[in-house]
Design a protein around this motif. Structure first.
Motif, PDB file in Angstrom:
ATOM      1  N   ARG A  66      -1.213  10.391 -13.330  1.00 28.41           N
ATOM      2  CA  ARG A  66       0.105  10.431 -12.695  1.00 28.41           C
ATOM      3  C   ARG A  66       0.051  11.256 -11.417  1.00 28.41           C
ATOM      4  O   ARG A  66      -0.611  12.291 -11.365  1.00 28.41           O
ATOM      5  CB  ARG A  66       1.137  11.057 -13.620  1.00 28.41           C
ATOM      6  N   GLY A  67       0.798  10.792 -10.403  1.00 31.12           N
ATOM      7  CA  GLY A  67       0.887  11.525  -9.151  1.00 31.12           C
ATOM      8  C   GLY A  67       2.034  10.988  -8.310  1.00 31.12           C
ATOM      9  O   GLY A  67       2.695  10.021  -8.678  1.00 31.12           O
ATOM     10  N   ILE A  68       2.258  11.618  -7.167  1.00 36.68           N
ATOM     11  CA  ILE A  68       3.335  11.221  -6.263  1.00 36.68           C
ATOM     12  C   ILE A  68       2.734  10.427  -5.101  1.00 36.68           C
ATOM     13  O   ILE A  68       1.714  10.813  -4.540  1.00 36.68           O
ATOM     14  CB  ILE A  68       4.075  12.450  -5.701  1.00 36.68           C
ATOM     15  N   VAL A  69       3.391   9.313  -4.755  1.00 37.83           N
ATOM     16  CA  VAL A  69       2.954   8.504  -3.617  1.00 37.83           C
ATOM     17  C   VAL A  69       4.128   8.275  -2.668  1.00 37.83           C
ATOM     18  O   VAL A  69       5.288   8.314  -3.083  1.00 37.83           O
ATOM     19  CB  VAL A  69       2.383   7.131  -4.053  1.00 37.83           C
ATOM     20  N   ASN A  70       3.809   8.056  -1.409  1.00 32.09           N
ATOM     21  CA  ASN A  70       4.784   7.605  -0.417  1.00 32.09           C
ATOM     22  C   ASN A  70       4.554   6.123  -0.207  1.00 32.09           C
ATOM     23  O   ASN A  70       3.421   5.711   0.063  1.00 32.09           O
ATOM     24  CB  ASN A  70       4.601   8.332   0.920  1.00 32.09           C
ATOM     25  N   VAL A  71       5.622   5.350  -0.304  1.00 31.42           N
ATOM     26  CA  VAL A  71       5.523   3.899  -0.137  1.00 31.42           C
ATOM     27  C   VAL A  71       6.707   3.426   0.693  1.00 31.42           C
ATOM     28  O   VAL A  71       7.803   3.980   0.610  1.00 31.42           O
ATOM     29  CB  VAL A  71       5.469   3.183  -1.509  1.00 31.42           C
ATOM     30  N   SER A  72       6.488   2.406   1.500  1.00 30.06           N
ATOM     31  CA  SER A  72       7.558   1.827   2.303  1.00 30.06           C
ATOM     32  C   SER A  72       8.265   0.752   1.468  1.00 30.06           C
ATOM     33  O   SER A  72       7.636  -0.212   1.031  1.00 30.06           O
ATOM     34  CB  SER A  72       6.983   1.216   3.578  1.00 30.06           C
ATOM     35  N   GLU A 132       0.827  -1.185   0.000  1.00 29.03           N
ATOM     36  CA  GLU A 132       0.000   0.000   0.000  1.00 29.03           C
ATOM     37  C   GLU A 132       0.873   1.251   0.000  1.00 29.03           C
ATOM     38  O   GLU A 132       2.000   1.219   0.467  1.00 29.03           O
ATOM     39  CB  GLU A 132      -0.915   0.024   1.222  1.00 29.03           C
ATOM     40  N   ALA A 133       0.331   2.324  -0.526  1.00 32.31           N
ATOM     41  CA  ALA A 133       0.998   3.617  -0.572  1.00 32.31           C
ATOM     42  C   ALA A 133      -0.047   4.701  -0.339  1.00 32.31           C
ATOM     43  O   ALA A 133      -1.242   4.445  -0.437  1.00 32.31           O
ATOM     44  CB  ALA A 133       1.680   3.815  -1.918  1.00 32.31           C
ATOM     45  N   VAL A 134       0.417   5.918  -0.066  1.00 32.74           N
ATOM     46  CA  VAL A 134      -0.486   7.041   0.165  1.00 32.74           C
ATOM     47  C   VAL A 134      -0.188   8.123  -0.863  1.00 32.74           C
ATOM     48  O   VAL A 134       0.963   8.535  -1.031  1.00 32.74           O
ATOM     49  CB  VAL A 134      -0.314   7.597   1.596  1.00 32.74           C
ATOM     50  N   ALA A 135      -1.232   8.589  -1.548  1.00 31.78           N
ATOM     51  CA  ALA A 135      -1.086   9.650  -2.540  1.00 31.78           C
ATOM     52  C   ALA A 135      -0.761  10.965  -1.840  1.00 31.78           C
ATOM     53  O   ALA A 135      -1.400  11.334  -0.869  1.00 31.78           O
ATOM     54  CB  ALA A 135      -2.367   9.788  -3.351  1.00 31.78           C
ATOM     55  N   ASP A 194      11.607  -1.668   1.720  1.00 31.60           N
ATOM     56  CA  ASP A 194      12.669  -2.187   2.592  1.00 31.60           C
ATOM     57  C   ASP A 194      12.770  -1.391   3.884  1.00 31.60           C
ATOM     58  O   ASP A 194      13.865  -1.069   4.359  1.00 31.60           O
ATOM     59  CB  ASP A 194      14.016  -2.193   1.866  1.00 31.60           C
ATOM     60  N   GLY A 195      11.626  -1.022   4.442  1.00 32.72           N
ATOM     61  CA  GLY A 195      11.581  -0.326   5.720  1.00 32.72           C
ATOM     62  C   GLY A 195      11.813   1.166   5.657  1.00 32.72           C
ATOM     63  O   GLY A 195      11.831   1.836   6.686  1.00 32.72           O
ATOM     64  N   GLN A 196      11.996   1.715   4.469  1.00 31.26           N
ATOM     65  CA  GLN A 196      12.202   3.158   4.310  1.00 31.26           C
ATOM     66  C   GLN A 196      11.044   3.763   3.522  1.00 31.26           C
ATOM     67  O   GLN A 196      10.548   3.154   2.577  1.00 31.26           O
ATOM     68  CB  GLN A 196      13.500   3.446   3.558  1.00 31.26           C
ATOM     69  N   MET A 197      10.640   4.992   3.915  1.00 32.49           N
ATOM     70  CA  MET A 197       9.601   5.692   3.165  1.00 32.49           C
ATOM     71  C   MET A 197      10.239   6.336   1.939  1.00 32.49           C
ATOM     72  O   MET A 197      11.238   7.049   2.048  1.00 32.49           O
ATOM     73  CB  MET A 197       8.921   6.753   4.030  1.00 32.49           C
ATOM     74  N   VAL A 198       9.673   6.060   0.789  1.00 33.08           N
ATOM     75  CA  VAL A 198      10.200   6.541  -0.481  1.00 33.08           C
ATOM     76  C   VAL A 198       9.077   7.235  -1.247  1.00 33.08           C
ATOM     77  O   VAL A 198       7.942   6.760  -1.249  1.00 33.08           O
ATOM     78  CB  VAL A 198      10.742   5.361  -1.323  1.00 33.08           C
ATOM     79  N   ARG A 199       9.401   8.355  -1.879  1.00 35.18           N
ATOM     80  CA  ARG A 199       8.442   9.047  -2.744  1.00 35.18           C
ATOM     81  C   ARG A 199       8.692   8.588  -4.174  1.00 35.18           C
ATOM     82  O   ARG A 199       9.823   8.605  -4.652  1.00 35.18           O
ATOM     83  CB  ARG A 199       8.606  10.554  -2.642  1.00 35.18           C
ATOM     84  N   LEU A 200       7.621   8.169  -4.835  1.00 43.30           N
ATOM     85  CA  LEU A 200       7.726   7.696  -6.212  1.00 43.30           C
ATOM     86  C   LEU A 200       6.678   8.368  -7.086  1.00 43.30           C
ATOM     87  O   LEU A 200       5.578   8.689  -6.621  1.00 43.30           O
ATOM     88  CB  LEU A 200       7.478   6.183  -6.282  1.00 43.30           C
ATOM     89  N   LEU A 201       7.024   8.527  -8.353  1.00 39.70           N
ATOM     90  CA  LEU A 201       6.033   8.916  -9.338  1.00 39.70           C
ATOM     91  C   LEU A 201       5.188   7.681  -9.610  1.00 39.70           C
ATOM     92  O   LEU A 201       5.736   6.606  -9.893  1.00 39.70           O
ATOM     93  CB  LEU A 201       6.699   9.403 -10.628  1.00 39.70           C
ATOM     94  N   ALA A 202       3.882   7.823  -9.492  1.00 39.02           N
ATOM     95  CA  ALA A 202       2.983   6.682  -9.677  1.00 39.02           C
ATOM     96  C   ALA A 202       2.088   6.899 -10.883  1.00 39.02           C
ATOM     97  O   ALA A 202       1.698   8.027 -11.190  1.00 39.02           O
ATOM     98  CB  ALA A 202       2.129   6.484  -8.430  1.00 39.02           C
ATOM     99  N   ALA A 221      14.254   0.911 -12.248  1.00 41.26           N
ATOM    100  CA  ALA A 221      15.135   1.673 -13.134  1.00 41.26           C
ATOM    101  C   ALA A 221      14.650   3.116 -13.305  1.00 41.26           C
ATOM    102  O   ALA A 221      15.457   4.030 -13.454  1.00 41.26           O
ATOM    103  CB  ALA A 221      15.225   0.992 -14.500  1.00 41.26           C
ATOM    104  N   ARG A 222      13.347   3.309 -13.270  1.00 38.48           N
ATOM    105  CA  ARG A 222      12.777   4.649 -13.465  1.00 38.48           C
ATOM    106  C   ARG A 222      12.247   5.264 -12.175  1.00 38.48           C
ATOM    107  O   ARG A 222      11.723   6.369 -12.184  1.00 38.48           O
ATOM    108  CB  ARG A 222      11.646   4.582 -14.478  1.00 38.48           C
ATOM    109  N   ASN A 223      12.351   4.546 -11.067  1.00 36.18           N
ATOM    110  CA  ASN A 223      11.813   5.006  -9.777  1.00 36.18           C
ATOM    111  C   ASN A 223      10.342   5.404  -9.892  1.00 36.18           C
ATOM    112  O   ASN A 223       9.927   6.460  -9.425  1.00 36.18           O
ATOM    113  CB  ASN A 223      12.624   6.172  -9.205  1.00 36.18           C
ATOM    114  N   THR A 224       9.567   4.542 -10.566  1.00 41.21           N
ATOM    115  CA  THR A 224       8.133   4.756 -10.722  1.00 41.21           C
ATOM    116  C   THR A 224       7.398   3.492 -10.318  1.00 41.21           C
ATOM    117  O   THR A 224       8.007   2.429 -10.142  1.00 41.21           O
ATOM    118  CB  THR A 224       7.760   5.108 -12.173  1.00 41.21           C
ATOM    119  N   CYS A 225       6.078   3.634 -10.184  1.00 39.88           N
ATOM    120  CA  CYS A 225       5.267   2.459  -9.880  1.00 39.88           C
ATOM    121  C   CYS A 225       3.901   2.600 -10.534  1.00 39.88           C
ATOM    122  O   CYS A 225       3.504   3.685 -10.940  1.00 39.88           O
ATOM    123  CB  CYS A 225       5.136   2.259  -8.373  1.00 39.88           C
ATOM    124  N   ARG A 226       3.194   1.499 -10.607  1.00 40.06           N
ATOM    125  CA  ARG A 226       1.800   1.471 -11.057  1.00 40.06           C
ATOM    126  C   ARG A 226       0.952   1.214  -9.836  1.00 40.06           C
ATOM    127  O   ARG A 226       1.348   0.444  -8.947  1.00 40.06           O
ATOM    128  CB  ARG A 226       1.560   0.362 -12.072  1.00 40.06           C
TER     129      ARG A 226
END
Length: 65
Positions: free
Chosen positions: A13-19, A1-4, A21-29, A56-61
């Protein structure tokens, strides 16, 4: 799960915060194409489910929970 972090744009397209490996990361979703076609709207604070990560692109679906 992630939070927009913002409202997703008209292209799904938008930015999400996702955990990762135990770290919060911001990704383009990217909203899954089928949900974009169906008019699903993601607003800031919405919880979404990550369906794929492109390291490779630091993105997610994502799909709306």
């Amino acid at each position: 799960e992630a939070v927009a972090q913002n409202r997703f744009d008209a292209n799904g397209r938008g930015i999400v915060n996702v955990s990762v490996d135990g770290q919060m990361v911001r990704l383009l979703a990217y909203l899954e194409p089928q949900e974009l076609q169906n008019g699903v709207v993601i607003a800031a604070g919405d919880t979404v489910v990550v369906t794929a990560i492109d390291e490779a692109r630091n993105t997610c679906r994502v799909t709306k929970l």
